[in-house]
Design a protein around this motif. Sequence first.
Motif, mmCIF file in Angstrom:
data_model
loop_
_atom_site.group_PDB
_atom_site.id
_atom_site.type_symbol
_atom_site.label_atom_id
_atom_site.label_comp_id
_atom_site.label_asym_id
_atom_site.label_seq_id
_atom_site.Cartn_x
_atom_site.Cartn_y
_atom_site.Cartn_z
ATOM 1 N N GLN A 178 25.635 157.568 6.081
ATOM 2 C CA GLN A 178 25.540 158.888 6.711
ATOM 3 C C GLN A 178 26.901 159.564 6.872
ATOM 4 O O GLN A 178 27.022 160.764 6.571
ATOM 5 N N PRO A 179 27.949 158.884 7.347
ATOM 6 C CA PRO A 179 29.251 159.562 7.440
ATOM 7 C C PRO A 179 29.735 160.088 6.093
ATOM 8 O O PRO A 179 30.236 161.222 6.003
ATOM 9 N N LEU A 180 29.604 159.283 5.044
ATOM 10 C CA LEU A 180 30.033 159.704 3.707
ATOM 11 C C LEU A 180 29.238 160.911 3.227
ATOM 12 O O LEU A 180 29.808 161.894 2.724
ATOM 13 N N LEU A 181 27.935 160.862 3.379
ATOM 14 C CA LEU A 181 27.088 161.935 2.857
ATOM 15 C C LEU A 181 27.265 163.232 3.645
ATOM 16 O O LEU A 181 27.317 164.325 3.062
ATOM 17 N N ILE A 182 27.362 163.137 4.961
ATOM 18 C CA ILE A 182 27.565 164.344 5.773
ATOM 19 C C ILE A 182 28.935 164.950 5.476
ATOM 20 O O ILE A 182 29.067 166.180 5.360
ATOM 21 N N ALA A 183 29.945 164.107 5.325
ATOM 22 C CA ALA A 183 31.275 164.612 4.974
ATOM 23 C C ALA A 183 31.254 165.337 3.636
ATOM 24 O O ALA A 183 31.874 166.391 3.464
ATOM 25 N N THR A 184 30.509 164.793 2.685
ATOM 26 C CA THR A 184 30.401 165.428 1.370
ATOM 27 C C THR A 184 29.691 166.771 1.463
ATOM 28 O O THR A 184 30.128 167.767 0.874
ATOM 29 N N GLY A 185 28.586 166.808 2.202
ATOM 30 C CA GLY A 185 27.823 168.041 2.310
ATOM 31 C C GLY A 185 28.600 169.161 2.967
ATOM 32 O O GLY A 185 28.559 170.311 2.516
ATOM 33 N N TYR A 186 29.342 168.860 4.022
ATOM 34 C CA TYR A 186 30.117 169.884 4.712
ATOM 35 C C TYR A 186 31.314 170.349 3.890
ATOM 36 O O TYR A 186 31.685 171.527 3.935
ATOM 37 N N SER A 187 31.939 169.455 3.177
ATOM 38 C CA SER A 187 33.193 169.807 2.504
ATOM 39 C C SER A 187 32.988 170.456 1.145
ATOM 40 O O SER A 187 33.821 171.258 0.718
ATOM 41 N N ILE A 188 31.876 170.140 0.450
ATOM 42 C CA ILE A 188 31.700 170.648 -0.918
ATOM 43 C C ILE A 188 30.606 171.726 -0.984
ATOM 44 O O ILE A 188 30.892 172.909 -0.892
ATOM 45 N N CYS A 189 29.379 171.316 -1.138
ATOM 46 C CA CYS A 189 28.326 172.321 -1.348
ATOM 47 C C CYS A 189 26.984 171.863 -0.822
ATOM 48 O O CYS A 189 25.970 171.931 -1.537
ATOM 49 N N GLY A 190 26.951 171.373 0.396
ATOM 50 C CA GLY A 190 25.696 171.106 1.057
ATOM 51 C C GLY A 190 24.848 170.031 0.408
ATOM 52 O O GLY A 190 25.347 168.995 -0.042
ATOM 53 N N ALA A 191 23.537 170.299 0.349
ATOM 54 C CA ALA A 191 22.580 169.297 -0.109
ATOM 55 C C ALA A 191 22.806 168.890 -1.559
ATOM 56 O O ALA A 191 22.559 167.734 -1.926
ATOM 57 N N SER A 192 23.268 169.800 -2.397
ATOM 58 C CA SER A 192 23.515 169.456 -3.802
ATOM 59 C C SER A 192 24.583 168.377 -3.918
ATOM 60 O O SER A 192 24.456 167.425 -4.695
ATOM 61 N N ALA A 193 25.656 168.513 -3.147
ATOM 62 C CA ALA A 193 26.723 167.513 -3.173
ATOM 63 C C ALA A 193 26.243 166.182 -2.609
ATOM 64 O O ALA A 193 26.609 165.116 -3.118
ATOM 65 N N ILE A 194 25.422 166.230 -1.571
ATOM 66 C CA ILE A 194 24.871 164.996 -1.005
ATOM 67 C C ILE A 194 24.044 164.261 -2.054
ATOM 68 O O ILE A 194 24.150 163.040 -2.221
ATOM 69 N N GLY A 195 23.214 164.997 -2.778
ATOM 70 C CA GLY A 195 22.417 164.380 -3.823
ATOM 71 C C GLY A 195 23.269 163.768 -4.916
ATOM 72 O O GLY A 195 22.981 162.674 -5.410
ATOM 73 N N ALA A 196 24.366 164.452 -5.294
ATOM 74 C CA ALA A 196 25.232 163.941 -6.353
ATOM 75 C C ALA A 196 25.936 162.661 -5.923
ATOM 76 O O ALA A 196 25.993 161.680 -6.673
ATOM 77 N N VAL A 197 26.483 162.644 -4.717
ATOM 78 C CA VAL A 197 27.221 161.469 -4.249
ATOM 79 C C VAL A 197 26.275 160.298 -4.000
ATOM 80 O O VAL A 197 26.618 159.143 -4.282
ATOM 81 N N SER A 198 25.086 160.573 -3.481
ATOM 82 C CA SER A 198 24.143 159.481 -3.222
ATOM 83 C C SER A 198 23.729 158.780 -4.501
ATOM 84 O O SER A 198 23.362 157.599 -4.481
#
Length: 396
Positions: A178-198
């Motif tokens: 969760q910390p990694l994914l939330i950090a990604t979503g806030y810093s890059i482009c929201g849900a799309s970035a979360i999906g890419a990193v996951s």
Amino acid sequence: MALLGSHTKNSHTKNSHTKSSRTKGSRPDEARTGGRPPGAGAPSATGPSAADRPRQPAGKSTRNLPGLAFAAVGVALAWAVHRLVPAVPMLTAAVVLGIAAAHVPGIRARVRGAGKPGLTLAGKRLMRVGIVLLGLKLSLDDVLGLGWATAAMVVAVVVATFFGTLWLGRRLGLRGDQPLLIATGYSICGASAIGAVSEVSGSDEEDVATSVALVTLCGTLAIAVLPLLHHPLGLDDAQFGRWAGASVHDVGQVVATAQTAGSAALGDAVLVKLMRVALLAPLVAAVAVSARHRRQSGGQAAGASGTSGKRPPLVPLFVVGFLAAVVLRTTGWVPGSGLDAAQHAQELLLAAALFGLGSAVHLPSLVRTGGRVAALGLCSWVVVAGVSYGGVLLTT
């Protein structure tokens, strides 16, 4: 005569008994109904019956259809919501509808049952294709046109938000990735970035769904909150556009926020936002390297426990596709009609993927960790808005 009759009768009885036994043993299906174990006796000359033939391939080919049908209906409803209320981006509506579908009585059983394989497929595979098409929105010429100072500001915002959120999330004790994914979503482009990193981190589906829900909620609130701060913070239209592009999560949310200040603000907001999107590729590559290193260092333990030792690629294929799409857009070879078609396809694919991710959200679980998750979301929002505000003032 009596003896002959008795002998004939006994022979007839014996022959009947023998014929009956032969009949029972000659048909496997009759043997099964007669109490014999399945598969006993000689096989039929024509091969196994239709009931005995394996049916797995047909099941695998059709099990995704119910979920994909749910996703298609969700996309249609999200499009209708956006048409009726243009201030609500279609991607935001898709996430909300996915969450609702997973909790509405009468629907949730189908969504979490027969629809789950197809919705999971949409959340992963369609997300990758949508991210590749997202690269066609970004041209290197547009990025360079903003100047190196703005580019440095965007990098500083992404770095500060990512590592600040990651550190705070771990301090709060949030579960899993969760910390990694939330950090990604806030810093890059929201849900799309979360999906890419996951995809490269192998994150748990519940962690992904919770992170998407939080980032979507905060990005939606930004549409209403940021325009109220436009003039109190002393920003002109162009500065407000850059601030929105540097601090709001999703591309659609950026558009909805910046358009309140006019076309000039909207243009700068989209360019700054797409510069953040461009940083998705190196971030995903870095996460892939980190995940590969962790699996290598824990390889012996994984082998002992019997878990898979599959290594994630250093640069995922969809990231290569994203960069190739950026280069293709820069060449100018793609006509305007092709770019429009790609944009529509990208929105539909991402909407289907976000509906699938939203359907994995389990609100009772989210409520149990809601206090810490909400605290991280609020703090991360303050960080990204504050750092980007200072960066806009320094570079304009």
